[in-house]
Design an enzyme around this catalytic site. Structure first.
Site, mmCIF file in Angstrom:
data_model
loop_
_atom_site.group_PDB
_atom_site.id
_atom_site.type_symbol
_atom_site.label_atom_id
_atom_site.label_comp_id
_atom_site.label_asym_id
_atom_site.label_seq_id
_atom_site.Cartn_x
_atom_site.Cartn_y
_atom_site.Cartn_z
ATOM 1 N N SER A 83 0.950 -1.252 0.140
ATOM 2 C CA SER A 83 -0.092 0.022 -0.064
ATOM 3 C C SER A 83 0.839 1.254 -0.169
ATOM 4 O O SER A 83 1.940 1.329 0.700
ATOM 5 C CB SER A 83 -0.840 0.000 1.210
ATOM 6 O OG SER A 83 -1.294 1.265 1.231
ATOM 7 N N TYR A 128 -1.203 -0.632 10.307
ATOM 8 C CA TYR A 128 -1.444 -0.947 8.552
ATOM 9 C C TYR A 128 -0.144 -0.664 8.034
ATOM 10 O O TYR A 128 0.484 -1.388 7.359
ATOM 11 C CB TYR A 128 -2.680 -0.136 8.259
ATOM 12 C CG TYR A 128 -3.012 -0.380 6.667
ATOM 13 C CD1 TYR A 128 -3.371 -1.609 6.283
ATOM 14 C CD2 TYR A 128 -2.903 0.482 5.832
ATOM 15 C CE1 TYR A 128 -3.736 -2.033 5.125
ATOM 16 C CE2 TYR A 128 -3.212 0.195 4.580
ATOM 17 C CZ TYR A 128 -3.620 -0.906 4.245
ATOM 18 O OH TYR A 128 -3.840 -1.031 2.794
HETATM 19 N N1 LIG Z 1 -8.603 -0.327 -1.560
HETATM 20 C C1 LIG Z 1 -7.631 0.270 -1.110
HETATM 21 O O1 LIG Z 1 -7.698 1.569 -1.256
HETATM 22 C C2 LIG Z 1 -6.422 -0.324 -1.199
HETATM 23 C C3 LIG Z 1 -5.091 0.550 -1.304
HETATM 24 C C4 LIG Z 1 -3.923 0.064 -0.857
HETATM 25 C C5 LIG Z 1 -3.888 -1.276 -0.592
HETATM 26 N N2 LIG Z 1 -4.923 -2.144 -0.782
HETATM 27 C C6 LIG Z 1 -4.400 -3.624 -0.449
HETATM 28 O O2 LIG Z 1 -4.927 -4.234 -1.449
HETATM 29 C C7 LIG Z 1 -5.125 -5.520 -0.934
HETATM 30 C C8 LIG Z 1 -6.542 -5.987 -1.224
HETATM 31 O O3 LIG Z 1 -7.562 -4.916 -0.873
HETATM 32 P P1 LIG Z 1 -9.121 -4.570 -1.521
HETATM 33 O O4 LIG Z 1 -9.257 -3.154 -1.369
HETATM 34 O O5 LIG Z 1 -9.438 -5.375 -2.471
HETATM 35 O O6 LIG Z 1 -10.063 -5.070 -0.203
HETATM 36 P P2 LIG Z 1 -11.555 -5.828 0.044
HETATM 37 O O7 LIG Z 1 -12.111 -5.364 -1.020
HETATM 38 O O8 LIG Z 1 -11.709 -5.556 1.334
HETATM 39 O O9 LIG Z 1 -10.952 -7.506 -0.236
HETATM 40 C C9 LIG Z 1 -10.046 -8.021 0.794
HETATM 41 C C10 LIG Z 1 -9.897 -9.255 0.532
HETATM 42 O O10 LIG Z 1 -8.939 -10.048 1.519
HETATM 43 C C11 LIG Z 1 -9.572 -11.275 2.258
HETATM 44 N N3 LIG Z 1 -9.297 -11.077 3.438
HETATM 45 C C12 LIG Z 1 -9.415 -10.287 4.418
HETATM 46 N N4 LIG Z 1 -9.339 -10.619 5.567
HETATM 47 C C13 LIG Z 1 -9.122 -12.066 5.386
HETATM 48 C C14 LIG Z 1 -8.628 -13.028 6.394
HETATM 49 N N5 LIG Z 1 -8.522 -12.703 7.805
HETATM 50 N N6 LIG Z 1 -8.441 -14.165 6.231
HETATM 51 C C15 LIG Z 1 -8.400 -14.401 4.636
HETATM 52 N N7 LIG Z 1 -8.917 -13.500 3.527
HETATM 53 C C16 LIG Z 1 -9.100 -12.354 4.086
HETATM 54 C C17 LIG Z 1 -11.057 -10.898 1.826
HETATM 55 O O11 LIG Z 1 -11.873 -12.309 1.647
HETATM 56 P P3 LIG Z 1 -13.023 -12.698 2.788
HETATM 57 O O12 LIG Z 1 -13.538 -11.598 3.393
HETATM 58 O O13 LIG Z 1 -13.896 -13.331 1.829
HETATM 59 O O14 LIG Z 1 -12.231 -13.553 3.904
HETATM 60 C C18 LIG Z 1 -11.106 -10.352 0.415
HETATM 61 O O15 LIG Z 1 -11.104 -11.205 -0.500
HETATM 62 C C19 LIG Z 1 -5.083 -5.457 0.459
HETATM 63 O O16 LIG Z 1 -3.971 -6.181 0.824
HETATM 64 C C20 LIG Z 1 -5.109 -4.053 0.928
HETATM 65 O O17 LIG Z 1 -4.377 -3.782 2.151
HETATM 66 C C21 LIG Z 1 -6.098 -1.666 -0.977
#
Ligand SMILES: NC(=O)c1ccc[n+]([C@@H]2O[C@H](COP(=O)([O-])OP(=O)(O)OC[C@H]3O[C@@H](n4cnc5c(N)ncnc54)[C@H](OP(=O)(O)O)[C@@H]3O)[C@@H](O)[C@H]2O)c1
Length: 235
Positions: free
Chosen positions: A125, A138
């Site tokens: 991130s 985080y």
């Molecule tokens: N969105 C942003 O603005 C952003 C910015 C920078 C970095 N990121 C990074 O990008 C990645 C994906 O984020 P996203 O925005 O796509 O988030 P999201 O829509 O909340 O999806 C998160 C994914 O991770 C899984 N997950 C979360 N906690 C888990 C656990 N304890 N065990 C197993 N699986 C788990 C969830 O699956 P289930 O709920 O089905 O388990 C879901 O598939 C993350 O690493 C996040 O930190 C996101």
């Protein structure tokens, strides 16, 4: 190619799974079974990454499926002042965001080494690059992934295995919305801080993952790549 993507049930992970499906056998993991089934993967594994027993079983699944592309995408966000956190919150975020990716790499690398080819992509991130106030836990886990990718990229270079971190800025997903809602800023104020005045789309991250696993990207390793609509550069 045998590709495993964590956190593929929604958001960025789902977009990555959809994009990479054309390239090989897709294996996906998360906690939401229905969402994983909808992707019609080669196979899936239900796992709460914060649960050590389930994580170890996922490690066995990875070794068994001969995974040669590992995308450590799953992650959780936590908005909490450093002096107001608890040991449980600390353990949880480190387990999901940092310990699980390290462990899954540990289980995937032996097969990649034998094949003398492999690709590992960790989704970090921009908060791990720049720091984010009130999100120090985080930010620390995401900065950890950058160090992990640099060191293991060096260690694995002679085996044809590349390891890189992609650092998204704000992406239009559930996690992205949650981080905006919890922050002290409105969506409008956040957009004003992003040079391109927009959120990154999950498919942009998926496109970069696709490039990083391609033959053309074999020289890119140990890198920390910002995909943030200009956020890391300045206002
Ligand atoms: N969105 C942003 O603005 C952003 C910015 C920078 C970095 N990121 C990074 O990008 C990645 C994906 O984020 P996203 O925005 O796509 O988030 P999201 O829509 O909340 O999806 C998160 C994914 O991770 C899984 N997950 C979360 N906690 C888990 C656990 N304890 N065990 C197993 N699986 C788990 C969830 O699956 P289930 O709920 O089905 O388990 C879901 O598939 C993350 O690493 C996040 O930190 C996101």
């Amino acid at each position: 190619m045998n590709i495993l993507i964590t956190g593929a049930s929604k958001g960025i992970g789902r977009a990555i799974a959809q994009e990479l499906k054309k390239l090989g056998n897709i294996y996906v993991t998360a906690r939401n079974e229905k969402a994983l089934q909808e992707l019609r993967p080669a196979d899936y594994f239900l796992c709460d990454l914060s649960n050590e027993y389930e994580l170890s079983k996922l490690g066995d699944f990875i070794a068994d499926k001969k995974i040669d592309v590992l995308v450590n995408n799953a992650g959780e966000y936590i908005y909490s002042d450093i002096d107001k956190t608890t040991i449980n919150k600390l353990n949880h975020i480190i387990a999901v965001n940092l310990k699980a990716p390290i462990y899954l790499m540990n289980k995937a690398i032996p097969y990649m080494k034998g094949k003398k080819w492999g690709r590992i992509i960790n989704i970090g991130s921009i908060s791990g690059v720049m720091g984010e106030a009130h999100a120090s836990l985080y930010s620390a886990t995401k900065a950890g992934l950058i160090g992990l990718s640099k060191a293991s990229g060096l260690e694995l270079a002679e085996y044809g295995i590349t390891v890189n971190t992609i650092n998204p800025g704000w992406v239009d997903t559930e996690l992205g919305k949650c981080s905006i809602n919890e922050s002290e800023f409105s969506e409008k104020e956040i957009l004003e801080c992003i040079p391109q005045r927009r959120f990154v789309e999950p498919k942009e991250v998926a496109g970069l993952v696709k490039y990083l696993i391609s033959e053309e990207a074999k020289g890119i390793t140990g890198q920390s790549i910002n995909l943030c609509a200009g956020l890391s550069v300045g206002i």
